[in-house]
Enzyme design. Structure first.
Site, PDB file in Angstrom:
ATOM      1  N   ASP A   8       0.974  -1.134   0.031  1.00 21.69           N
ATOM      2  CA  ASP A   8       0.053   0.006  -0.117  1.00 21.69           C
ATOM      3  C   ASP A   8       0.908   1.149   0.056  1.00 21.69           C
ATOM      4  O   ASP A   8       1.903   1.070   0.347  1.00 21.69           O
ATOM      5  CB  ASP A   8      -0.779   0.036   1.406  1.00 21.69           C
ATOM      6  CG  ASP A   8      -1.645   1.231   1.405  1.00 21.69           C
ATOM      7  OD1 ASP A   8      -2.543   1.720   0.422  1.00 21.69           O
ATOM      8  OD2 ASP A   8      -1.628   1.751   2.550  1.00 21.69           O
ATOM      9  N   LEU A   9       0.248   2.485  -0.278  1.00 17.37           N
ATOM     10  CA  LEU A   9       1.337   3.645  -0.306  1.00 17.37           C
ATOM     11  C   LEU A   9       1.056   4.591   0.732  1.00 17.37           C
ATOM     12  O   LEU A   9       1.952   4.627   1.650  1.00 17.37           O
ATOM     13  CB  LEU A   9       0.838   4.394  -1.723  1.00 17.37           C
ATOM     14  CG  LEU A   9       1.637   5.617  -2.094  1.00 17.37           C
ATOM     15  CD1 LEU A   9       3.218   5.576  -1.930  1.00 17.37           C
ATOM     16  CD2 LEU A   9       0.983   6.354  -3.094  1.00 17.37           C
ATOM     17  N   ASP A  10       0.066   5.288   0.839  1.00 13.65           N
ATOM     18  CA  ASP A  10      -0.463   5.991   2.162  1.00 13.65           C
ATOM     19  C   ASP A  10      -0.510   5.323   3.463  1.00 13.65           C
ATOM     20  O   ASP A  10      -1.074   4.585   3.576  1.00 13.65           O
ATOM     21  CB  ASP A  10      -1.712   6.600   1.585  1.00 13.65           C
ATOM     22  CG  ASP A  10      -1.910   7.435   0.606  1.00 13.65           C
ATOM     23  OD1 ASP A  10      -1.163   8.285   0.322  1.00 13.65           O
ATOM     24  OD2 ASP A  10      -2.756   7.464  -0.131  1.00 13.65           O
ATOM     25  N   THR A  16       0.701  10.354   3.944  1.00 18.51           N
ATOM     26  CA  THR A  16      -0.008  11.513   3.356  1.00 18.51           C
ATOM     27  C   THR A  16      -1.124  11.646   3.748  1.00 18.51           C
ATOM     28  O   THR A  16      -2.033  12.679   3.452  1.00 18.51           O
ATOM     29  CB  THR A  16      -0.308  11.247   1.788  1.00 18.51           C
ATOM     30  OG1 THR A  16      -0.656   9.819   1.797  1.00 18.51           O
ATOM     31  CG2 THR A  16       1.127  11.348   0.810  1.00 18.51           C
ATOM     32  N   LYS A  44      -8.739   6.240   5.490  1.00 21.70           N
ATOM     33  CA  LYS A  44      -7.554   5.503   5.201  1.00 21.70           C
ATOM     34  C   LYS A  44      -7.965   4.135   4.442  1.00 21.70           C
ATOM     35  O   LYS A  44      -8.877   3.163   4.868  1.00 21.70           O
ATOM     36  CB  LYS A  44      -6.852   5.013   6.295  1.00 21.70           C
ATOM     37  CG  LYS A  44      -6.100   6.688   7.202  1.00 21.70           C
ATOM     38  CD  LYS A  44      -5.099   5.920   8.137  1.00 21.70           C
ATOM     39  CE  LYS A  44      -4.527   7.028   8.630  1.00 21.70           C
ATOM     40  NZ  LYS A  44      -3.602   6.924   9.746  1.00 21.70           N
ATOM     41  N   SER A 115      -2.174   0.578  -4.510  1.00 23.83           N
ATOM     42  CA  SER A 115      -2.839   1.884  -3.623  1.00 23.83           C
ATOM     43  C   SER A 115      -4.279   2.290  -4.214  1.00 23.83           C
ATOM     44  O   SER A 115      -4.459   2.475  -5.493  1.00 23.83           O
ATOM     45  CB  SER A 115      -1.749   2.878  -3.716  1.00 23.83           C
ATOM     46  OG  SER A 115      -2.452   4.141  -3.198  1.00 23.83           O
ATOM     47  N   ALA A 116      -5.323   2.727  -3.488  1.00 24.13           N
ATOM     48  CA  ALA A 116      -6.221   3.089  -3.812  1.00 24.13           C
ATOM     49  C   ALA A 116      -6.394   4.546  -4.457  1.00 24.13           C
ATOM     50  O   ALA A 116      -7.253   5.103  -5.344  1.00 24.13           O
ATOM     51  CB  ALA A 116      -7.352   3.379  -2.881  1.00 24.13           C
ATOM     52  N   LYS A 146     -10.597  -2.028  -1.778  1.00 23.80           N
ATOM     53  CA  LYS A 146     -10.363  -2.588  -0.389  1.00 23.80           C
ATOM     54  C   LYS A 146     -11.639  -2.449   0.484  1.00 23.80           C
ATOM     55  O   LYS A 146     -12.260  -1.481   0.578  1.00 23.80           O
ATOM     56  CB  LYS A 146      -8.993  -1.968   0.339  1.00 23.80           C
ATOM     57  CG  LYS A 146      -8.143  -2.125  -0.631  1.00 23.80           C
ATOM     58  CD  LYS A 146      -6.671  -1.242  -0.175  1.00 23.80           C
ATOM     59  CE  LYS A 146      -5.584  -1.172  -1.090  1.00 23.80           C
ATOM     60  NZ  LYS A 146      -4.458  -0.325  -0.482  1.00 23.80           N
ATOM     61  N   GLU A 170       0.258  -3.312   4.757  1.00 22.05           N
ATOM     62  CA  GLU A 170      -1.068  -2.493   4.908  1.00 22.05           C
ATOM     63  C   GLU A 170      -0.812  -1.629   6.269  1.00 22.05           C
ATOM     64  O   GLU A 170      -0.280  -2.239   7.202  1.00 22.05           O
ATOM     65  CB  GLU A 170      -2.138  -3.080   4.737  1.00 22.05           C
ATOM     66  CG  GLU A 170      -2.665  -3.042   3.273  1.00 22.05           C
ATOM     67  CD  GLU A 170      -3.278  -1.589   2.997  1.00 22.05           C
ATOM     68  OE1 GLU A 170      -3.609  -0.869   3.808  1.00 22.05           O
ATOM     69  OE2 GLU A 170      -3.824  -1.751   1.814  1.00 22.05           O
ATOM     70  N   ASP A 171      -1.322  -0.587   6.269  1.00 24.95           N
ATOM     71  CA  ASP A 171      -1.703   0.142   7.606  1.00 24.95           C
ATOM     72  C   ASP A 171      -3.174   0.340   8.009  1.00 24.95           C
ATOM     73  O   ASP A 171      -3.311   0.942   8.801  1.00 24.95           O
ATOM     74  CB  ASP A 171      -1.025   1.689   7.375  1.00 24.95           C
ATOM     75  CG  ASP A 171      -1.588   2.457   6.577  1.00 24.95           C
ATOM     76  OD1 ASP A 171      -2.234   1.937   5.352  1.00 24.95           O
ATOM     77  OD2 ASP A 171      -2.115   3.749   6.746  1.00 24.95           O
TER      78      ASP A 171
HETATM   79  C1  BG6 Z   1      -5.890   5.734  -0.162  1.00 23.06           C
HETATM   80  C2  BG6 Z   1      -5.857   6.702   0.894  1.00 23.06           C
HETATM   81  O1  BG6 Z   1      -4.311   5.308  -0.419  1.00 23.06           O
HETATM   82  O2  BG6 Z   1      -6.053   6.813  -1.255  1.00 23.06           O
HETATM   83  C3  BG6 Z   1      -7.175   7.379   0.913  1.00 23.06           C
HETATM   84  O3  BG6 Z   1      -5.465   5.835   2.195  1.00 23.06           O
HETATM   85  C4  BG6 Z   1      -7.495   8.110  -0.303  1.00 23.06           C
HETATM   86  O4  BG6 Z   1      -7.290   8.276   2.121  1.00 23.06           O
HETATM   87  C5  BG6 Z   1      -7.470   6.978  -1.321  1.00 23.06           C
HETATM   88  O5  BG6 Z   1      -8.857   8.601  -0.262  1.00 23.06           O
HETATM   89  C6  BG6 Z   1      -7.676   7.807  -2.683  1.00 23.06           C
HETATM   90  O6  BG6 Z   1      -6.737   8.487  -2.990  1.00 23.06           O
HETATM   91  P1  BG6 Z   1      -6.566   9.695  -4.280  1.00 23.06           P
HETATM   92  O7  BG6 Z   1      -5.144  10.169  -4.188  1.00 23.06           O
HETATM   93  O8  BG6 Z   1      -6.896   8.940  -5.461  1.00 23.06           O
HETATM   94  O9  BG6 Z   1      -7.810  10.861  -3.788  1.00 23.06           O
HETATM   95 MG    MG Z   2      -2.706   3.021   3.546  1.00 22.12          MG
END
Ligand code: BG6
Ligand code: MG
Length: 217
Positions: A8-10, A16, A44, A115-116, A146, A170-171
């Site tokens: 996962d990224l964030d 972020t 998240k 990552s989403a 997810k 993952e967090d």
């Molecule tokens: C996830 C974050 O990685 O990405 C979420 O944990 C965020 O908080 C989601 O809403 C979507 O991100 P983005 O950058 O496409 O708005």
């Molecule tokens: Mg995350």
């Protein structure tokens, strides 16, 4: 033996969440909805539109906007968020991540991002580590977010490995559930939120012994 890592990224590679919060809070203020850091925890791992839906529900305004208006609100939040992301530098990489990625590279273990975030490629570029990942799943191409396992299964496919040969990091609870539903070994990155179902929980990636991790069942 495990053959690939899916991150996962964030909250795993970089933090972020505070940028997301600043941007969502500004929008929520404009809409007259109160959100705080505790509420932000449940955003998240959740997609942009689903996050907006949850914020509107929080303010009892879930039926006040058309789909077009909601898309405009989500775009507005994203424009603000992307402005905040301009400040990102390699110093924003979470402690232990670079050491871990270097060791993976030295062992020729491929890495992917699941990552989403639609901003993932831009964030990785700003952090200067985009080339560490041979696969970055595009969330625009997914049917489900997810905790559905789709994003992790797609990443494993991209790495040309079986799900049971992958380790996911993952967090967020929704992310741990997605990794487990994909049939993978799950490493949880500890935050305030308790992560249920992870095979292992650490505070930072360099706490892990890669030899042990690769042998885990
Ligand atoms: C996830 C974050 O990685 O990405 C979420 O944990 C965020 O908080 C989601 O809403 C979507 O991100 P983005 O950058 O496409 O708005
Ligand atoms: Mg995350």
């Amino acid at each position: 033996m495990k053959k690939g890592f899916i991150f996962d990224l964030d909250g795993v590679i970089t933090d972020t969440a505070s940028f997301h919060f600043i941007a969502w809070k500004q929008l929520a203020d404009e809409l007259g909805i109160i959100i705080d850091l505790k509420f932000n925890e449940q955003l998240k791992g959740i997609s942009r539109m689903e996050s907006l839906e949850r914020i509107l529900r929080q303010g009892g305004k879930e039926t006040d906007y058309s789909l077009e208006e909601k898309e405009a609100l989500a775009d507005k939040k994203n424009t603000h968020y992307v402005t905040l992301l301009q400040e990102l530098t390699p110093e924003n990489i979470l402690p232990g991540v670079e050491t871990f990625l270097k060791e993976a590279a030295s062992r020729a273990i491929p890495c992917a991002i699941a990552s989403a975030s639609k901003n993932a490629p831009f964030i990785l570029e700003k952090l200067g580590i985009k080339e560490c990942f041979s696969v970055i799943v595009d969330p625009n191409t997914l049917a489900k977010g997810k905790p559905d396992p789709e994003i992790f299964l797609r990443a494993a496919k991209g790495l040309a490995i079986q799900p049971n040969e992958a380790i996911g990091f993952e967090d967020a609870q929704a992310g741990i559930e997605a990794i487990k539903a994909a049939g993978m070994y799950a490493v949880g990155i500890q935050t305030e939120e308790a992560l249920v179902g992870a095979n292992k929980i650490v505070k930072r990636l360099d706490e892990l012994s890669m030899d042990e991790l690769l042998k885990s069942e």
